[in-house]
Design an enzyme around this catalytic site. Structure first.
Site, PDB file in Angstrom:
ATOM      1  N   ASP A   1     -20.860  11.899 -14.754  1.00  0.00           N
ATOM      2  CA  ASP A   1     -22.355  11.938 -14.146  1.00  0.00           C
ATOM      3  C   ASP A   1     -22.975  10.738 -12.866  1.00  0.00           C
ATOM      4  O   ASP A   1     -23.452  10.595 -12.906  1.00  0.00           O
ATOM      5  CB  ASP A   1     -22.838  10.985 -15.164  1.00  0.00           C
ATOM      6  CG  ASP A   1     -22.786  10.528 -15.863  1.00  0.00           C
ATOM      7  OD1 ASP A   1     -21.645   9.639 -14.904  1.00  0.00           O
ATOM      8  OD2 ASP A   1     -22.763   9.106 -16.856  1.00  0.00           O
TER       9      ASP A   1
ATOM     10  N   CYS B   1       0.622  -1.454   0.646  1.00  0.00           N
ATOM     11  CA  CYS B   1       0.153  -0.274   0.012  1.00  0.00           C
ATOM     12  C   CYS B   1       0.574   1.554   0.076  1.00  0.00           C
ATOM     13  O   CYS B   1       0.334   2.448  -0.913  1.00  0.00           O
ATOM     14  CB  CYS B   1      -1.034   0.021   1.159  1.00  0.00           C
ATOM     15  SG  CYS B   1      -2.289  -1.152   1.384  1.00  0.00           S
TER      16      CYS B   1
END
Length: 223
Positions: free
Chosen positions: A137, A45
Site C-alpha cells: 500500500d 557498506c
C-alpha cells in the site's frame, strides 16, 4: 524531516545502476526495502551490499524488492559493484540483483537519512544506514536507523519482514525474539470467542497476578 510509521512513503525519481527509475513504478504491488549506505568504496557498506546480493533469494521468496541508495553517482556505484562481487558469493556474478540509486542530498535529508556524527572530506554529513520497509500500500511499515559505523543484522531484517507480512493478514502479534513458525500472540482487540473462531488450532492463556487474560498464545497461523 523524516517519515513516520504508517505514512505514505514519498515517491521519487532517480538515476540508478539499472537506468532512470520512478520508485513507485519499481515497487508497484510489492513489499519493498529502501536502504541507504554512507558512501561507495567503504568497508562496512561493501559487506552489507555483498550480503544482500548473495542472499537476494531470501528477499525474493518473501516477495520483497530492494533498492540501495546513497548520494554517490551511478558511475561510482557501477565501479563499486565490481568490488562487491569480488568479496561475496553471488549466484549471478554478471548482474547485480537490485538497483543502486544515486540520491540527491535533498532526498536523503527529507527522508531523515543523514548521520550528523559522520562527515565526508568536505564536512558534509554522510548518509546513515537506514532501512525502510514499505508495504504494497506504499505505507511505511518499519524503519531502522543505524549509525555509519555499525553494520546491519540481516537476520533481523528477514525476521521483521516475516512478522510484518504475517501480522498484516492475521490477527496476531509476534513476541520478543519470535521466529517464523513459532507461537504468536492473539491481539488484545479480539475476545476469546472471536479468537476461537479465527484460530482453529486454539490458543492458551498465560496466568498472571493481575488475573487479566491478555497474554494468549496461538500456533503460527501461516504454518
Amino acid at each position: 524531516m523524516g517519515i513516520n510509521l504508517g505514512n505514505v512513503f514519498p515517491n521519487f525519481k532517480c538515476s540508478t545502476t539499472e537506468g532512470e527509475m520512478d520508485f513507485y513504478n519499481y515497487i508497484e504491488g510489492s513489499w519493498a526495502i529502501l536502504f541507504s549506505h554512507p558512501a561507495d568504496y567503504t568497508p562496512v557498506c561493501t559487506t552489507e551490499l555483498g550480503h544482500a546480493a548473495s542472499n537476494y533469494h531470501e528477499f525474493e521468496k518473501r516477495g520483497v524488492k530492494l533498492m540501495g541508495l546513497s548520494v554517490d553517482p551511478v558511475d561510482s556505484h557501477n565501479g563499486w559493484i565490481k568490488d562487491i562481487q569480488a568479496i561475496c558469493t553471488m549466484p549471478n556474478a554478471g548482474k547485480f540483483p537490485f538497483p543502486l540509486a544515486a540520491g540527491s542530498r535533498k532526498l536523503v535529508s527529507d527522508l531523515g537519512m543523514l548521520d550528523p556524527d559522520e562527515v565526508d572530506g568536505s564536512g558534509m554529513p554522510l548518509t546513515a544506514r537506514c532501512v525502510f520497509i514499505i508495504g504494497p500500500d506504499k505505507r511505511l511499515k518499519l524503519s531502522l536507523l543505524y549509525p555509519a559505523t555499525t553494520g546491519r543484522n540481516f537476520k533481523e531484517i528477514y525476521r521483521v519482514i516475516d512478522s510484518l507480512q504475517l501480522t498484516a493478514s492475521k490477527k496476531v502479534a509476534t513476541p520478543a525474539n519470535w521466529e517464523s513458525g513459532e507461537k504468536c500472540m492473539v491481539v488484545p482487540s479480539l475476545s476469546d470467542e472471536q479468537a476461537k473462531q479465527l484460530f482453529p488450532k486454539g490458543f492458551e492463556t498465560t496466568p498472571v497476578p493481575s488475573q487479566k487474560s491478555y497474554i494468549r498464545y496461538t500456533p503460527d497461523p501461516s504454518v
